[in-house]
Design a protein around this motif. Structure first.
Motif, mmCIF file in Angstrom:
data_model
loop_
_atom_site.group_PDB
_atom_site.id
_atom_site.type_symbol
_atom_site.label_atom_id
_atom_site.label_comp_id
_atom_site.label_asym_id
_atom_site.label_seq_id
_atom_site.Cartn_x
_atom_site.Cartn_y
_atom_site.Cartn_z
ATOM 1 N N LEU A 11 0.838 -1.206 0.000
ATOM 2 C CA LEU A 11 0.000 0.000 0.000
ATOM 3 C C LEU A 11 0.864 1.243 0.000
ATOM 4 O O LEU A 11 2.001 1.220 0.469
ATOM 5 C CB LEU A 11 -0.864 0.028 1.266
ATOM 6 C CG LEU A 11 -1.861 -1.114 1.426
ATOM 7 C CD1 LEU A 11 -2.396 -1.131 2.846
ATOM 8 C CD2 LEU A 11 -3.006 -0.955 0.427
ATOM 9 N N ARG A 12 0.281 2.326 -0.508
ATOM 10 C CA ARG A 12 1.029 3.575 -0.519
ATOM 11 C C ARG A 12 0.887 4.311 0.815
ATOM 12 O O ARG A 12 1.788 4.962 1.277
ATOM 13 C CB ARG A 12 0.541 4.456 -1.674
ATOM 14 C CG ARG A 12 1.722 4.989 -2.461
ATOM 15 C CD ARG A 12 1.294 5.750 -3.667
ATOM 16 N NE ARG A 12 1.018 4.858 -4.788
ATOM 17 C CZ ARG A 12 0.289 5.211 -5.839
ATOM 18 N NH1 ARG A 12 -0.251 6.408 -5.903
ATOM 19 N NH2 ARG A 12 0.104 4.374 -6.825
ATOM 20 N N GLU A 13 -0.291 4.168 1.412
ATOM 21 C CA GLU A 13 -0.568 4.914 2.652
ATOM 22 C C GLU A 13 -0.422 4.002 3.872
ATOM 23 O O GLU A 13 -0.654 2.800 3.779
ATOM 24 C CB GLU A 13 -2.016 5.435 2.633
ATOM 25 C CG GLU A 13 -2.335 6.345 1.461
ATOM 26 C CD GLU A 13 -1.571 7.655 1.513
ATOM 27 O OE1 GLU A 13 -1.345 8.148 2.632
ATOM 28 O OE2 GLU A 13 -1.183 8.163 0.440
ATOM 29 N N SER A 14 -0.066 4.622 4.996
ATOM 30 C CA SER A 14 -0.061 3.829 6.236
ATOM 31 C C SER A 14 -1.258 4.243 7.078
ATOM 32 O O SER A 14 -1.817 5.314 6.887
ATOM 33 C CB SER A 14 1.239 4.040 6.994
ATOM 34 O OG SER A 14 1.618 5.378 6.956
ATOM 35 N N ALA A 16 -3.664 5.782 9.830
ATOM 36 C CA ALA A 16 -3.535 7.083 10.491
ATOM 37 C C ALA A 16 -2.959 6.938 11.892
ATOM 38 O O ALA A 16 -2.199 7.788 12.348
ATOM 39 C CB ALA A 16 -4.907 7.751 10.555
ATOM 40 N N LYS A 24 4.246 1.509 10.412
ATOM 41 C CA LYS A 24 3.842 1.991 9.081
ATOM 42 C C LYS A 24 4.346 1.053 7.994
ATOM 43 O O LYS A 24 3.607 0.674 7.080
ATOM 44 C CB LYS A 24 4.429 3.381 8.818
ATOM 45 C CG LYS A 24 3.812 4.460 9.683
ATOM 46 C CD LYS A 24 4.447 5.818 9.377
ATOM 47 C CE LYS A 24 3.884 6.857 10.344
ATOM 48 N NZ LYS A 24 4.624 8.086 10.375
ATOM 49 N N ARG A 28 2.380 -1.145 5.263
ATOM 50 C CA ARG A 28 2.472 -0.811 3.837
ATOM 51 C C ARG A 28 3.088 -1.941 3.016
ATOM 52 O O ARG A 28 2.711 -2.174 1.867
ATOM 53 C CB ARG A 28 3.304 0.473 3.643
ATOM 54 C CG ARG A 28 2.542 1.724 4.089
ATOM 55 C CD ARG A 28 3.315 2.970 3.711
ATOM 56 N NE ARG A 28 3.775 2.909 2.346
ATOM 57 C CZ ARG A 28 4.926 3.421 1.911
ATOM 58 N NH1 ARG A 28 5.722 4.060 2.737
ATOM 59 N NH2 ARG A 28 5.273 3.310 0.643
#
Ligand code: ATP
Ligand code: MG
Length: 570
Positions: A11-14, A16, A24, A28
């Protein structure tokens, strides 16, 4: 293994809530997924690394004579009531009832379980020493589960328990485990220190925490760069600091209006902070007033204070009434003339000359205090009671200590007879007498070790694995898997590496090269072998070392042996 068959959702985002880089990146890179706060699933890549760490642990435990077993996670309350810990453990213990209303706990640790397991069957000294271990999920309902696998509520622990016939035997088992732990964390490629730890309530025995050095760690440790001394900030022993001798001046009381803090007193009287004595007032469960005195620029170490006072297990801030009853007042306390209190003075304070200390009345201080002359030796306890600070001399070699933060990945403990006595576990010794086992316990957090490795080894692009615990050692990437020539050459190299015993992944996905390269860096395989149109033209295979970012080119014919050589260094 082929990437087209691997479940590795990157994934690109971790998330919140993720604060730590390890949390993170594990998310990811498709290593873990969250099921609930502090409870995670391990996906194939994460599980491969976990299994490699467990295998290293297993090999080192077995090498020391450890025998692997598996005990239940669900433990009957009776056992914990027998040891007295059912009530002590509190909310951290996850408890449940069966259909008949019988109480159980999900094991946070297994001292009770293992002691009850052997107590009726290990009968003779001839069966000792006995080292039994398991690797299993543990459950602790941590107040604030956070930081991913670093502090979770369900986590994998290796726990080993040693049973010996005497203290020498127990110490010998401890040495073995200490050595095994050093080998395990070295093999995992971690920078760590074995830190002398406080073993609080257990007392008497020794304990070391194996701590991975990382700024994000929750433990604060003092260590020496010259020798191998390291200790938690609570435990670090301190040498006496002697001030230069001065001519003694007469004790004098002076007015210090509104100077409740050391900062205020020092400014008002215009003296250096090293010339002031500061007080911290505590009380214990029996409402005894305990006043600790340290030099103004030092901090009181509550654990040391607690250890210095007999019969005290908890300290609270003292209340005003108690201080008033001792004819003193907060902000102006000193040992000179104070009433009924337990007075503990840091050893360094006793070496001061002409210092400033409270006068036990509002808005007044004494100046020219020389503790050796002015404190009543019969009424005070003198001990090392302060917190270590950067630059304090090493207690072993005198070199200035450094402070750093770290992650506790394992702990070794001698337990003595604590559990064998409460759970009545005895054996028959050579002399025909019944004796209680001398025990030790030794834990490693497997998931926390993985997280700590990432905390120590990452960059802006992702994880950088040490070969020993990488999910795969090498990834072979045909830049364009739709091109049969590239794919065929990649397959050839992949098969040759597999035959040579390398743990290798073939990234045969028909994705863009950029996407595949990004994933390789994010997941952190130590070596990448790239097959491109250039390779087909020149006959050279390109290698990228993840840690250094270096590129190398090897002729096809020698590339396997070169990769094997390179791997030895990673
Ligand atoms: P901490 O002080 O960090 O809460 P602890 O001292 O209570 O840990 P131990 O009882 O010594 O932990 O457990 C042995 C090892 O298990 C620890 O060194 C750590 O690596 C791991 N561990 C303990 N608690 C957790 C947790 N909540 N999540 C992940 N690993 C843990
Ligand atoms: Mg611990």
């Amino acid at each position: 293994m082929r990437a087209t068959q691997l479940y590795a959702p990157t994934l690109r985002e971790s998330p919140a809530e993720a604060e730590l880089i390890s949390h993170k990146l594990m998310f990811r890179a498709g290593f873990i997924r969250k099921a609930a706060g502090g409870i995670y699933s391990y996906l194939p890549l994460g599980w491969r690394t976990i299994k490699k760490i467990m295998q290293i642990i297993r090999e080192e435990m077995d090498a020391k004579g450890g025998q692997e077993i598996m005990m239940p996670i669900v433990q009957p309350a009776e056992l914990w009531k027998e040891s007295g810990r059912w009530s002590v453990y509190g909310d951290e213990m996850m408890r449940l009832k069966d259909r008949h209303g019988r109480e159980f706990a999900l094991g946070p640790t297994h001292e009770e379980m293992i002691t009850s397991l052997i107590r009726d069957e290990v009968r003779s000294y001839k069966q000792l020493p006995l080292l039994l271990y398991q690797m299993q999920n543990k459950y602790r309902d941590e107040i604030r589960p956070r930081f991913g696998l670093m502090r979770s509520r369900e986590f994998i622990m290796k726990d080993l328990y040693s049973f010996d016939k005497d203290v020498d035997g127990m110490n010998n088992s401890y040495e073995k485990m200490y050595d095994a732990y050093s080998r395990i964390f070295t093999r995992c490629g971690l920078k760590f220190r074995a830190v002398e730890a406080d073993n609080g309530a257990i007392g008497g025995g020794h304990s070391h925490e194996f701590t991975v050095l990382a700024p994000s760690g929750e433990s604060s440790i003092a260590y020496c760069e010259k020798c191998d001394y390291a200790a938690s900030d609570e435990k670090a022993e301190l040498k006496l600091i002697c001030a230069d001798a001065e001519e003694l001046k007469p004790l004098e009381k002076v007015s210090t209006p509104n100077c409740h803090t050391i900062e205020a007193v020092k400014n008002y009287l215009n003296v250096p902070i090293e010339k002031t004595i500061k007080a911290v007032a505590f009380m214990d469960d029996e409402e005894r007033l305990i006043v600790a005195f340290v030099r103004g620029d030092h901090e009181v170490n509550e654990i040391k204070v607690m250890n210095a006072v007999e019969g005290t297990n908890h300290l609270y801030m003292a209340d005003e009434k108690l201080i008033a009853a001792a004819n003193s007042c907060a902000g102006f306390m000193s040992p000179i003339g104070i009433g009924n209190a337990i007075i503990i003075v840091d050893q360094t304070v006793m070496e001061m000359y002409n210092a400033v200390a409270g006068a036990n009345e509002v808005d007044a201080h004494f100046i020219n205090v020389t503790p050796r002359r002015d404190f009543d030796a019969k009424k005070i306890i003198v001990k090392d009671i302060r917190m270590v600070q950067e630059g304090d001399p090493c207690p072993h070699c005198g070199e200035p200590l450094k402070m750093t933060r770290g992650i506790e990945v394992g702990q070794v403990f001698t337990l003595g007879k604590k559990y064998s006595e409460t759970l009545n576990a005895k054996f028959l010794d050579e002399d025909g007498l019944e004796k209680f086992f001398e025990m030790g316990c030794y834990g490693i957090g497997v998931g926390r070790t993985m997280a700590a490795a990432i905390e120590q080894n990452n960059d802006k692009d992702g994880i950088i694995w040490n070969k020993a615990i990488a999910p795969f050692e090498v990834v072979v990437v045909p830049v364009n898997a739709k091109d049969d020539k590239q794919l065929n050459l990649a397959e050839e190299i992949y098969n040759e590496l597999k035959t040579a015993g390398v743990d290798v992944l073939l990234d045969d996905r028909k994705e863009r090269a950029g996407v595949k390269f990004k994933d390789c860096d994010l997941i952190g395989y130590p070596l990448r072998v790239t097959i491109s149109p250039k390779t087909l033209d020149s006959g050279n295979v390109e290698i990228k070392i993840r840690r250094s970012g270096e590129f190398m080119n090897f002729a096809r014919g020698e590339c396997i042996s070169k990769i094997l050589e390179l791997l030895k260094t990673l």
